[in-house]
Design an enzyme around this catalytic site. Structure first.
Site, PDB file in Angstrom:
ATOM      1  N   ASP A 131       0.850  -1.181   0.000  1.00 45.02           N
ATOM      2  CA  ASP A 131       0.000   0.000   0.000  1.00 45.02           C
ATOM      3  C   ASP A 131       0.891   1.238   0.000  1.00 45.02           C
ATOM      4  O   ASP A 131       1.828   1.331   0.807  1.00 45.02           O
ATOM      5  CB  ASP A 131      -0.905   0.009   1.245  1.00 45.02           C
ATOM      6  CG  ASP A 131      -1.954   1.091   1.180  1.00 45.02           C
ATOM      7  OD1 ASP A 131      -3.046   0.819   0.649  1.00 45.02           O
ATOM      8  OD2 ASP A 131      -1.688   2.218   1.657  1.00 45.02           O
ATOM      9  N   ASN A 139      -2.187  13.080  -3.715  1.00 44.94           N
ATOM     10  CA  ASN A 139      -3.236  13.633  -4.577  1.00 44.94           C
ATOM     11  C   ASN A 139      -3.593  15.059  -4.180  1.00 44.94           C
ATOM     12  O   ASN A 139      -3.787  15.934  -5.037  1.00 44.94           O
ATOM     13  CB  ASN A 139      -4.487  12.749  -4.500  1.00 44.94           C
ATOM     14  CG  ASN A 139      -4.401  11.535  -5.400  1.00 44.94           C
ATOM     15  OD1 ASN A 139      -3.744  11.572  -6.436  1.00 44.94           O
ATOM     16  ND2 ASN A 139      -5.053  10.458  -5.018  1.00 44.94           N
ATOM     17  N   HIS A 144      -4.299  14.851  -8.993  1.00 39.62           N
ATOM     18  CA  HIS A 144      -4.607  13.459  -9.322  1.00 39.62           C
ATOM     19  C   HIS A 144      -3.766  12.937 -10.485  1.00 39.62           C
ATOM     20  O   HIS A 144      -3.518  11.727 -10.577  1.00 39.62           O
ATOM     21  CB  HIS A 144      -6.098  13.313  -9.639  1.00 39.62           C
ATOM     22  CG  HIS A 144      -6.974  13.444  -8.427  1.00 39.62           C
ATOM     23  ND1 HIS A 144      -7.176  12.403  -7.547  1.00 39.62           N
ATOM     24  CD2 HIS A 144      -7.675  14.499  -7.943  1.00 39.62           C
ATOM     25  CE1 HIS A 144      -7.978  12.802  -6.568  1.00 39.62           C
ATOM     26  NE2 HIS A 144      -8.301  14.069  -6.784  1.00 39.62           N
ATOM     27  N   ASP A 148      -1.854   9.453 -10.390  1.00 37.19           N
ATOM     28  CA  ASP A 148      -1.884   8.403 -11.414  1.00 37.19           C
ATOM     29  C   ASP A 148      -0.474   8.011 -11.840  1.00 37.19           C
ATOM     30  O   ASP A 148      -0.182   6.832 -12.080  1.00 37.19           O
ATOM     31  CB  ASP A 148      -2.674   8.885 -12.634  1.00 37.19           C
ATOM     32  CG  ASP A 148      -4.166   9.000 -12.355  1.00 37.19           C
ATOM     33  OD1 ASP A 148      -4.618   8.465 -11.321  1.00 37.19           O
ATOM     34  OD2 ASP A 148      -4.873   9.613 -13.167  1.00 37.19           O
ATOM     35  N   GLU A 174      -4.596   2.693  -4.119  1.00 37.42           N
ATOM     36  CA  GLU A 174      -3.140   2.634  -4.032  1.00 37.42           C
ATOM     37  C   GLU A 174      -2.652   1.298  -3.491  1.00 37.42           C
ATOM     38  O   GLU A 174      -1.518   1.169  -3.039  1.00 37.42           O
ATOM     39  CB  GLU A 174      -2.628   3.770  -3.144  1.00 37.42           C
ATOM     40  CG  GLU A 174      -2.989   3.651  -1.679  1.00 37.42           C
ATOM     41  CD  GLU A 174      -4.368   4.213  -1.328  1.00 37.42           C
ATOM     42  OE1 GLU A 174      -4.586   4.501  -0.143  1.00 37.42           O
ATOM     43  OE2 GLU A 174      -5.220   4.350  -2.240  1.00 37.42           O
TER      44      GLU A 174
END
Length: 287
Positions: A131, A139, A144, A148, A174
């Protein structure tokens, strides 16, 4: 004949064009053979009854020629048409199946495909759940698009770190899952730890920013007679513990009690000062 054609269609593998031509060729030969059988059964009785406009030998010769020219050609063309139609359907089906099993952003397997792979995994293997630490902050701070880019970069590092025997997936958000197989446990843990260290040691370039990230991981082992749900739950608890102990670390399920006692004490979470999160964590490990 219908059963034979079904077998040809079933085993023809129309994903490849070469097999389409082979299918049409087989169908053409079948049409010629059937035409020959029909001619052999009908022409001699007609000749015996005097109903043929030519001699029996000429009729048989003409019939053989026309069965090849007309029957074989027409059947071959029809088979090609049907074969290429099935080719397009097969390719479309394969692409759809791939899309249904693939995460579009990372290019990794999705949770559904990973769950299927986990259910089929037997023997010497471990499940690790990674994770990305504080992903929401990434973010919020960088946008964002950078988030990504982080997902894509982590995916690429996981692919390069694990061999073809491993199964890698993006489980959502994530979170990533890896099934590591074919090595002793110590070697698997070394590889998993090396991935964590590699991710923490570099920066990801995105949208003009150099983003430094870390990941936490929880590991559980697959064993005969142990349900996959239990393995997943144990790896998830180990990941939760890795987060609670400060992130940027990998915790194996067997280390849970040791870390729960000593790690929480090191962080000053004694019996009087620990919060609800720590209580839940210790309860999860039976403390």
């Amino acid at each position: 004949m219908r059963s034979w054609m079904s077998l040809q269609a079933g085993f023809g593998d129309f994903q490849y064009r070469r097999n389409v031509y082979l299918f049409a060729l087989r169908m053409s030969f079948l049409a010629v053979i059937l035409s020959g059988v029909i001619l052999a059964l009908t022409i001699p009785p007609l000749g015996f009854l005097g109903l043929l406009p030519v001699s029996l030998s000429h009729a048989i010769g003409f019939g053989a020629v026309f069965s090849w020219l007309v029957g074989g050609t027409v059947c071959g063309m029809l088979s090609l048409t049907a074969g290429f139609t099935m080719h397009e359907l097969t390719v479309s089906r394969a692409e759809f199946e791939k899309l249904s099993r693939t995460d579009t952003l990372s290019g990794l397997l999705n949770r559904r495909a990973f769950t299927e792979a986990l259910d089929k995994t037997e023997g010497n293997a471990s499940l690790v759940i990674f994770d990305v630490d504080r992903f929401k902050a990434i973010n919020d701070r960088f946008g964002h698009a950078c988030g990504d880019a982080v997902i894509t970069a982590v995916s690429a590092m996981l692919i390069s770190a694990f061999d073809e025997m491993s199964v890698i997936a993006r489980l959502g958000g994530e979170e990533f899952g890896v099934i590591v197989s074919g090595e002793p446990l110590e070697a698997r843990m070394e590889r998993i730890e090396a991935v964590r260290a590699r991710i923490a040691s570099g920066a990801i370039a995105a949208e003009g920013h150099d983003i430094r990230i870390t990941v936490s991981g929880g590991v559980a082992d697959l064993a005969a007679g142990r349900s996959k749900q239990a393995v997943y739950a144990s790896a998830d608890r180990a990941l939760y513990l890795a987060k609670a102990l400060g992130r940027n670390r990998v915790v194996h399920e067997r280390e849970g009690l040791h870390h729960a006692w000593h790690g929480l004490v090191e962080n000053g979470l004694d019996a009087k000062g620990r919060g609800a999160e720590s209580d839940n964590l210790m309860q999860a490990y039976g403390i």
